[in-house]
Design a protein around this motif. Structure first.
Motif, PDB file in Angstrom:
ATOM      1  N   UNK A 210     -49.869 -40.358  45.242  1.00  0.00           N
ATOM      2  CA  UNK A 210     -49.563 -41.722  44.811  1.00  0.00           C
ATOM      3  C   UNK A 210     -50.572 -42.343  43.885  1.00  0.00           C
ATOM      4  N   UNK A 211     -50.227 -43.516  43.413  1.00  0.00           N
ATOM      5  CA  UNK A 211     -51.033 -44.390  42.564  1.00  0.00           C
ATOM      6  C   UNK A 211     -50.941 -44.067  41.076  1.00  0.00           C
ATOM      7  N   UNK A 212     -51.345 -45.070  40.289  1.00  0.00           N
ATOM      8  CA  UNK A 212     -51.111 -45.039  38.854  1.00  0.00           C
ATOM      9  C   UNK A 212     -52.147 -44.253  38.063  1.00  0.00           C
ATOM     10  N   UNK A 388     -46.676 -41.480  40.256  1.00  0.00           N
ATOM     11  CA  UNK A 388     -45.476 -42.034  40.901  1.00  0.00           C
ATOM     12  C   UNK A 388     -45.654 -43.526  41.156  1.00  0.00           C
ATOM     13  N   UNK A 389     -44.521 -44.255  41.174  1.00  0.00           N
ATOM     14  CA  UNK A 389     -44.563 -45.713  41.364  1.00  0.00           C
ATOM     15  C   UNK A 389     -43.466 -46.149  42.332  1.00  0.00           C
ATOM     16  N   UNK A 390     -43.621 -47.354  42.897  1.00  0.00           N
ATOM     17  CA  UNK A 390     -42.576 -47.944  43.784  1.00  0.00           C
ATOM     18  C   UNK A 390     -42.208 -47.057  44.965  1.00  0.00           C
ATOM     19  N   UNK A 391     -43.213 -46.529  45.616  1.00  0.00           N
ATOM     20  CA  UNK A 391     -42.946 -45.624  46.728  1.00  0.00           C
ATOM     21  C   UNK A 391     -42.143 -46.280  47.839  1.00  0.00           C
ATOM     22  N   UNK A 392     -41.464 -45.459  48.597  1.00  0.00           N
ATOM     23  CA  UNK A 392     -40.667 -45.877  49.765  1.00  0.00           C
ATOM     24  C   UNK A 392     -39.541 -46.817  49.354  1.00  0.00           C
ATOM     25  N   UNK A 394     -35.674 -47.185  46.795  1.00  0.00           N
ATOM     26  CA  UNK A 394     -34.675 -46.557  45.932  1.00  0.00           C
ATOM     27  C   UNK A 394     -34.999 -46.817  44.458  1.00  0.00           C
ATOM     28  N   UNK A 395     -35.964 -47.706  44.187  1.00  0.00           N
ATOM     29  CA  UNK A 395     -36.392 -47.966  42.813  1.00  0.00           C
ATOM     30  C   UNK A 395     -37.669 -47.198  42.457  1.00  0.00           C
ATOM     31  N   UNK A 396     -37.937 -46.149  43.231  1.00  0.00           N
ATOM     32  CA  UNK A 396     -39.097 -45.298  42.956  1.00  0.00           C
ATOM     33  C   UNK A 396     -38.923 -44.635  41.583  1.00  0.00           C
ATOM     34  N   UNK A 397     -40.013 -44.512  40.822  1.00  0.00           N
ATOM     35  CA  UNK A 397     -39.933 -43.816  39.533  1.00  0.00           C
ATOM     36  C   UNK A 397     -41.251 -43.137  39.230  1.00  0.00           C
ATOM     37  N   UNK A 398     -41.222 -42.226  38.254  1.00  0.00           N
ATOM     38  CA  UNK A 398     -42.436 -41.525  37.845  1.00  0.00           C
ATOM     39  C   UNK A 398     -42.334 -41.200  36.364  1.00  0.00           C
ATOM     40  N   UNK A 399     -43.485 -41.185  35.702  1.00  0.00           N
ATOM     41  CA  UNK A 399     -43.547 -40.795  34.292  1.00  0.00           C
ATOM     42  C   UNK A 399     -43.932 -39.331  34.193  1.00  0.00           C
ATOM     43  N   UNK A 400     -43.168 -38.564  33.428  1.00  0.00           N
ATOM     44  CA  UNK A 400     -43.493 -37.144  33.241  1.00  0.00           C
ATOM     45  C   UNK A 400     -44.870 -36.998  32.588  1.00  0.00           C
ATOM     46  N   UNK A 401     -45.163 -37.879  31.613  1.00  0.00           N
ATOM     47  CA  UNK A 401     -46.449 -37.805  30.921  1.00  0.00           C
ATOM     48  C   UNK A 401     -47.613 -38.040  31.900  1.00  0.00           C
ATOM     49  N   UNK A 402     -47.438 -39.006  32.802  1.00  0.00           N
ATOM     50  CA  UNK A 402     -48.496 -39.286  33.789  1.00  0.00           C
ATOM     51  C   UNK A 402     -48.632 -38.145  34.795  1.00  0.00           C
TER      52      UNK A 402
END
Ligand SMILES: [Zn+2]
Length: 426
Positions: A210-212, A388-392, A394-402
């Protein structure tokens, strides 16, 4: 592919492998379950564990093992005499949000604006509310279809570690020996129940959980779980006058007496702790309120637990025929005090993040990790970002670049530890 540049050539090189692995892993349902009598709490977590054993074998790691408790262990041999470091992620997903039938969507070259999730158009991810998304125009953004969580928590971490060791196997330069561990049941607080530190054999470890972008988390909450049980007296409601003592009302009275405008998750941030009633169950004879109590400061954590005891006792005092039982269990401890004693563990991670092309940011977790419990057991284990962002949710998302940058960070970390005393370029 997105139009945003990668922060380092290595991240660019790893991005496709990270993405393909991630899309494979999130489709496998690995949801954990509270109050299960088995370990792991759900057998389906092992579906991913077994797949990982196969992929680690293909990559060519050594000492690959699926333990009787469902942990996957493997070794990437390093340069002779180099230190042994651990890389850890968890295969399970949270029971708090639907986890079956995940259908990931890659929004290539995100142009900005609201992302509407097609499986449930009421679910939107809005950059006006999410600065991290607003800053990722040109990235490839992965979401679920809105009916389930995505599972970036923590399959982003799993994919990043896998892509990193797959890359490292084919590169000859000096490196640490790596012990890989994929745990189960992290989301129900039992990720390290059967973790054998001696067998793991690492002198330091890192979770990827987790985390940005660029974050290194060296501090967690300390955590108690508190169960407050009220025992009243049952009676037929038709002839209850003067006899009935209703536990449902006692529990409600107790919950109503908890702090409202402060000391709650919904009213606090940063280092502030809270008392959070998370579940209530029972009936007239007996009712139980389960609370999670959190603080970064151990003394304040004790104060919060004491407040719970006082408020529970106050309810019982007003009704002498009632009984109240308060059970306080430690869940995990803030890892800060352990990590502070190992400056090289922090320096190596910050150097690796820098080499992956981003500026490291030290941060804290308003939660816990497998690392908090491993640190308490003596293995310093801070947490490295996954993207990864917005854990837990249904609006969870992740950036491929990150995610690719996180994988590059892992590769660099293994190299930094292989170079002997940490050199810094920053
Ligand atoms: Zn996690």
């Amino acid at each position: 592919m997105g139009s945003a540049p990668f922060p380092s050539p290595l991240a660019a090189r790893l991005s496709d492998d990270v993405l393909q692995r991630f899309l494979r892993y999130v489709r496998i349902d690995t949801q954990a379950q509270e109050d299960s009598a088995t370990y792991p709490s759900t057998a389906k977590q092992l579906d991913l564990s077994r797949l990982l054993v196969g992929e680690l074998t293909e990559i060519g790691l050594a000492e690959i093992e699926l333990t009787e408790h469902g942990y996957v262990f493997a070794t990437l041999p390093g340069t002779d005499g180099a230190p042994v470091i651990g890389l850890i992620a968890h295969v399970d997903t949270t029971p708090e949000s639907p986890g079956t039938g995940v259908a990931p969507i890659v929004h290539e070259d995100y142009a900005g604006g609201v992302i509407t999730l097609p499986g449930d158009p009421s679910q939107v991810i809005d950059p006006a509310e999410e600065l991290a998304l607003a800053a990722r125009v040109g990235h490839d953004i992965i979401t679920s279809d809105g009916t389930t969580l995505l599972g970036a928590d923590d399959k982003a971490g799993v994919a990043e570690i896998m892509a990193a060791v797959a890359h490292l196997v084919g590169t000859p330069e000096p490196r640490a020996t790596v012990r890989v561990a994929f745990t189960v049941d992290e989301e129900v607080g039992r990720g390290t129940d059967h973790f054998d530190l001696e067998k793991f054999g690492a002198e330091a470890a890192y979770t990827l959980d987790g985390s940005g972008l660029g974050e290194l988390e060296i501090e967690t909450f300390s955590a108690f779980q508190v169960k407050v049980t009220f025992r009243g007296r049952g009676a037929h409601p038709g002839s209850a006058k003067g006899k009935l003592v209703n536990s449902v009302k006692l529990a409600a009275e107790f919950v109503a007496s908890l702090p409202q405008g402060s000391l709650s998750p919904e009213t606090t941030d940063d280092r502030e702790g809270f008392i959070h009633p998370s579940r209530i169950s029972g009936g007239v004879e007996e009712a139980t309120v389960v609370l999670i109590v959190r603080d970064h400061d151990d003394a304040l954590l004790e104060d919060h637990a004491e407040l719970v005891r006082r408020l529970a006792a106050a309810v019982a005092d007003r009704e002498p025929r009632a009984r109240v039982i308060v059970d306080v269990q430690e869940t995990y401890r803030n890892m800060r005090s352990v990590i502070d004693g190992h400056p090289r563990v922090i320096a190596a991670a910050e150097e690796a993040i820098r080499r992956a092309g981003v500026e490291p940011v030290r941060s804290l977790i308003r939660g816990g990790t497998d690392g908090a419990r491993l640190s308490a057991m003596g293995l310093p284990t801070p947490n490295i970002f996954t993207g990864g962002q917005n854990y837990h949710s249904t609006r969870e998302w992740a950036s491929v670049q990150d995610m690719a940058t996180a994988a590059a960070t892992v590769v660099e970390l293994v190299r930094v530890w292989g170079e002997g005393e940490t050199r810094t370029t920053g």
